[in-house]
Design a protein around this motif. Structure first.
Motif, PDB file in Angstrom:
ATOM      1  N   ASP A   4       0.834  -1.205   0.000  1.00 15.46           N
ATOM      2  CA  ASP A   4       0.000   0.000   0.000  1.00 15.46           C
ATOM      3  C   ASP A   4       0.867   1.254   0.000  1.00 15.46           C
ATOM      4  O   ASP A   4       0.582   2.225  -0.697  1.00 15.46           O
ATOM      5  CB  ASP A   4      -0.921   0.028   1.223  1.00 15.46           C
ATOM      6  CG  ASP A   4      -2.063  -0.963   1.094  1.00 15.46           C
ATOM      7  OD1 ASP A   4      -2.339  -1.376  -0.061  1.00 15.46           O
ATOM      8  OD2 ASP A   4      -2.665  -1.301   2.126  1.00 15.46           O
ATOM      9  N   ARG A   5       1.910   1.193   0.768  1.00 16.96           N
ATOM     10  CA  ARG A   5       2.799   2.353   0.863  1.00 16.96           C
ATOM     11  C   ARG A   5       3.519   2.581  -0.464  1.00 16.96           C
ATOM     12  O   ARG A   5       3.631   3.714  -0.945  1.00 16.96           O
ATOM     13  CB  ARG A   5       3.804   2.116   1.976  1.00 16.96           C
ATOM     14  CG  ARG A   5       4.687   3.282   2.230  1.00 16.96           C
ATOM     15  CD  ARG A   5       5.535   3.028   3.443  1.00 16.96           C
ATOM     16  NE  ARG A   5       6.453   4.141   3.618  1.00 16.96           N
ATOM     17  CZ  ARG A   5       7.528   4.102   4.307  1.00 16.96           C
ATOM     18  NH1 ARG A   5       7.871   2.986   4.939  1.00 16.96           N
ATOM     19  NH2 ARG A   5       8.298   5.145   4.412  1.00 16.96           N
ATOM     20  N   ASP A   6       4.009   1.504  -1.082  1.00 20.25           N
ATOM     21  CA  ASP A   6       4.683   1.625  -2.375  1.00 20.25           C
ATOM     22  C   ASP A   6       3.723   2.103  -3.450  1.00 20.25           C
ATOM     23  O   ASP A   6       4.087   2.924  -4.306  1.00 20.25           O
ATOM     24  CB  ASP A   6       5.299   0.286  -2.783  1.00 20.25           C
ATOM     25  CG  ASP A   6       6.509  -0.077  -1.927  1.00 20.25           C
ATOM     26  OD1 ASP A   6       7.065   0.846  -1.282  1.00 20.25           O
ATOM     27  OD2 ASP A   6       6.872  -1.262  -1.920  1.00 20.25           O
ATOM     28  N   ASP A   7       2.494   1.609  -3.423  1.00 22.95           N
ATOM     29  CA  ASP A   7       1.490   2.046  -4.397  1.00 22.95           C
ATOM     30  C   ASP A   7       1.170   3.530  -4.208  1.00 22.95           C
ATOM     31  O   ASP A   7       1.025   4.277  -5.189  1.00 22.95           O
ATOM     32  CB  ASP A   7       0.204   1.221  -4.257  1.00 22.95           C
ATOM     33  CG  ASP A   7       0.390  -0.213  -4.721  1.00 22.95           C
ATOM     34  OD1 ASP A   7       1.369  -0.462  -5.476  1.00 22.95           O
ATOM     35  OD2 ASP A   7      -0.441  -1.059  -4.353  1.00 22.95           O
ATOM     36  N   GLY A   8       1.059   3.954  -2.973  1.00 21.53           N
ATOM     37  CA  GLY A   8       0.784   5.372  -2.690  1.00 21.53           C
ATOM     38  C   GLY A   8       1.926   6.267  -3.159  1.00 21.53           C
ATOM     39  O   GLY A   8       1.701   7.337  -3.730  1.00 21.53           O
ATOM     40  N   LEU A   9       3.151   5.816  -2.942  1.00 19.97           N
ATOM     41  CA  LEU A   9       4.290   6.596  -3.385  1.00 19.97           C
ATOM     42  C   LEU A   9       4.377   6.649  -4.912  1.00 19.97           C
ATOM     43  O   LEU A   9       4.698   7.690  -5.495  1.00 19.97           O
ATOM     44  CB  LEU A   9       5.589   6.025  -2.804  1.00 19.97           C
ATOM     45  CG  LEU A   9       5.801   6.231  -1.298  1.00 19.97           C
ATOM     46  CD1 LEU A   9       7.065   5.505  -0.848  1.00 19.97           C
ATOM     47  CD2 LEU A   9       5.907   7.714  -0.995  1.00 19.97           C
ATOM     48  N   GLU A  10       4.072   5.515  -5.511  1.00 21.21           N
ATOM     49  CA  GLU A  10       4.102   5.456  -6.980  1.00 21.21           C
ATOM     50  C   GLU A  10       3.035   6.378  -7.579  1.00 21.21           C
ATOM     51  O   GLU A  10       3.279   7.092  -8.554  1.00 21.21           O
ATOM     52  CB  GLU A  10       3.894   4.003  -7.449  1.00 21.21           C
ATOM     53  CG  GLU A  10       4.120   3.797  -8.916  1.00 21.21           C
ATOM     54  CD  GLU A  10       5.560   4.059  -9.331  1.00 21.21           C
ATOM     55  OE1 GLU A  10       5.742   4.483 -10.491  1.00 21.21           O
ATOM     56  OE2 GLU A  10       6.489   3.859  -8.530  1.00 21.21           O
ATOM     57  N   GLU A  11       1.851   6.364  -6.986  1.00 17.08           N
ATOM     58  CA  GLU A  11       0.757   7.236  -7.448  1.00 17.08           C
ATOM     59  C   GLU A  11       1.152   8.707  -7.279  1.00 17.08           C
ATOM     60  O   GLU A  11       0.917   9.528  -8.165  1.00 17.08           O
ATOM     61  CB  GLU A  11      -0.521   6.928  -6.666  1.00 17.08           C
ATOM     62  CG  GLU A  11      -1.688   7.831  -7.002  1.00 17.08           C
ATOM     63  CD  GLU A  11      -2.121   7.723  -8.445  1.00 17.08           C
ATOM     64  OE1 GLU A  11      -2.572   8.762  -8.990  1.00 17.08           O
ATOM     65  OE2 GLU A  11      -2.013   6.630  -9.035  1.00 17.08           O
ATOM     66  N   ARG A  12       1.741   9.027  -6.171  1.00 18.18           N
ATOM     67  CA  ARG A  12       2.183  10.391  -5.913  1.00 18.18           C
ATOM     68  C   ARG A  12       3.257  10.832  -6.905  1.00 18.18           C
ATOM     69  O   ARG A  12       3.253  11.957  -7.400  1.00 18.18           O
ATOM     70  CB  ARG A  12       2.759  10.464  -4.498  1.00 18.18           C
ATOM     71  CG  ARG A  12       2.202  11.587  -3.696  1.00 18.18           C
ATOM     72  CD  ARG A  12       2.661  11.479  -2.279  1.00 18.18           C
ATOM     73  NE  ARG A  12       3.470  12.653  -1.972  1.00 18.18           N
ATOM     74  CZ  ARG A  12       4.186  12.801  -0.914  1.00 18.18           C
ATOM     75  NH1 ARG A  12       4.274  11.822  -0.035  1.00 18.18           N
ATOM     76  NH2 ARG A  12       4.836  13.889  -0.706  1.00 18.18           N
ATOM     77  N   ARG A  13       4.177   9.933  -7.218  1.00 17.87           N
ATOM     78  CA  ARG A  13       5.238  10.234  -8.175  1.00 17.87           C
ATOM     79  C   ARG A  13       4.659  10.503  -9.557  1.00 17.87           C
ATOM     80  O   ARG A  13       5.055  11.440 -10.240  1.00 17.87           O
ATOM     81  CB  ARG A  13       6.234   9.078  -8.240  1.00 17.87           C
ATOM     82  CG  ARG A  13       7.470   9.414  -9.080  1.00 17.87           C
ATOM     83  CD  ARG A  13       8.374   8.220  -9.278  1.00 17.87           C
ATOM     84  NE  ARG A  13       7.759   7.137 -10.006  1.00 17.87           N
ATOM     85  CZ  ARG A  13       7.586   7.134 -11.337  1.00 17.87           C
ATOM     86  NH1 ARG A  13       7.947   8.148 -12.064  1.00 17.87           N
ATOM     87  NH2 ARG A  13       7.046   6.094 -11.925  1.00 17.87           N
ATOM     88  N   ARG A  14       3.673   9.705  -9.986  1.00 16.77           N
ATOM     89  CA  ARG A  14       3.035   9.909 -11.287  1.00 16.77           C
ATOM     90  C   ARG A  14       2.297  11.244 -11.335  1.00 16.77           C
ATOM     91  O   ARG A  14       2.369  11.975 -12.312  1.00 16.77           O
ATOM     92  CB  ARG A  14       2.056   8.766 -11.582  1.00 16.77           C
ATOM     93  CG  ARG A  14       2.722   7.591 -12.240  1.00 16.77           C
ATOM     94  CD  ARG A  14       1.711   6.579 -12.715  1.00 16.77           C
ATOM     95  NE  ARG A  14       1.940   5.379 -11.889  1.00 16.77           N
ATOM     96  CZ  ARG A  14       1.042   4.723 -11.207  1.00 16.77           C
ATOM     97  NH1 ARG A  14      -0.205   5.107 -11.228  1.00 16.77           N
ATOM     98  NH2 ARG A  14       1.356   3.680 -10.495  1.00 16.77           N
TER      99      ARG A  14
END
Length: 116
Positions: A4-14
């Motif tokens: 969840d944390r990695d997905d949130g960071l990835e979404e934020r980066r995009r």
């Protein structure tokens, strides 16, 4: 949990990279508008310069002609002749400013001395 944390960071980066791309596009568009307005200002300044040179030459010719007529009593010939000379001088000044006619020889000699 780390997924969840990695997905949130990835979404934020995009999202941030998309915002950055939008801002870069806006900056490019603004730079293009600034360049166009700069060209417009240069053209307007040249137009004002040329028109003021022409109008001032005609006005000086007319004033000198009127004064000649007043003092010499040659009415209206002094005004007519000097108004036409002022018109010719105005056209010549405009053509020199645009670069279609060479500057007078005295100016060329000065420019040659300054350039050497």
């Amino acid at each position: 949990m780390t997924d969840d944390r990695d997905d949130g960071l990835e979404e934020r980066r995009r999202r941030l990279s998309a915002e950055l791309a939008n801002r870069k596009a806006e900056d490019v568009a603004e730079a293009k508008r600034d360049a166009q307005s700069e060209e417009s200002r240069k053209g307007m300044a040249l137009g004002f310069k040329l028109s003021s040179e022409f109008i001032s030459a005609v006005a000086v010719g007319a004033i000198l002609g009127y004064m000649l007529d007043r003092f010499a009593g040659t009415s209206p010939w002094g005004l007519i002749v000097l108004l036409l000379l002022g018109f010719c001088a105005g056209v010549l000044n405009v053509l020199r400013s645009v670069g279609m006619v060479a500057p007078p020889p005295s100016m060329q000699k000065r420019n040659d001395k300054d350039g050497k």
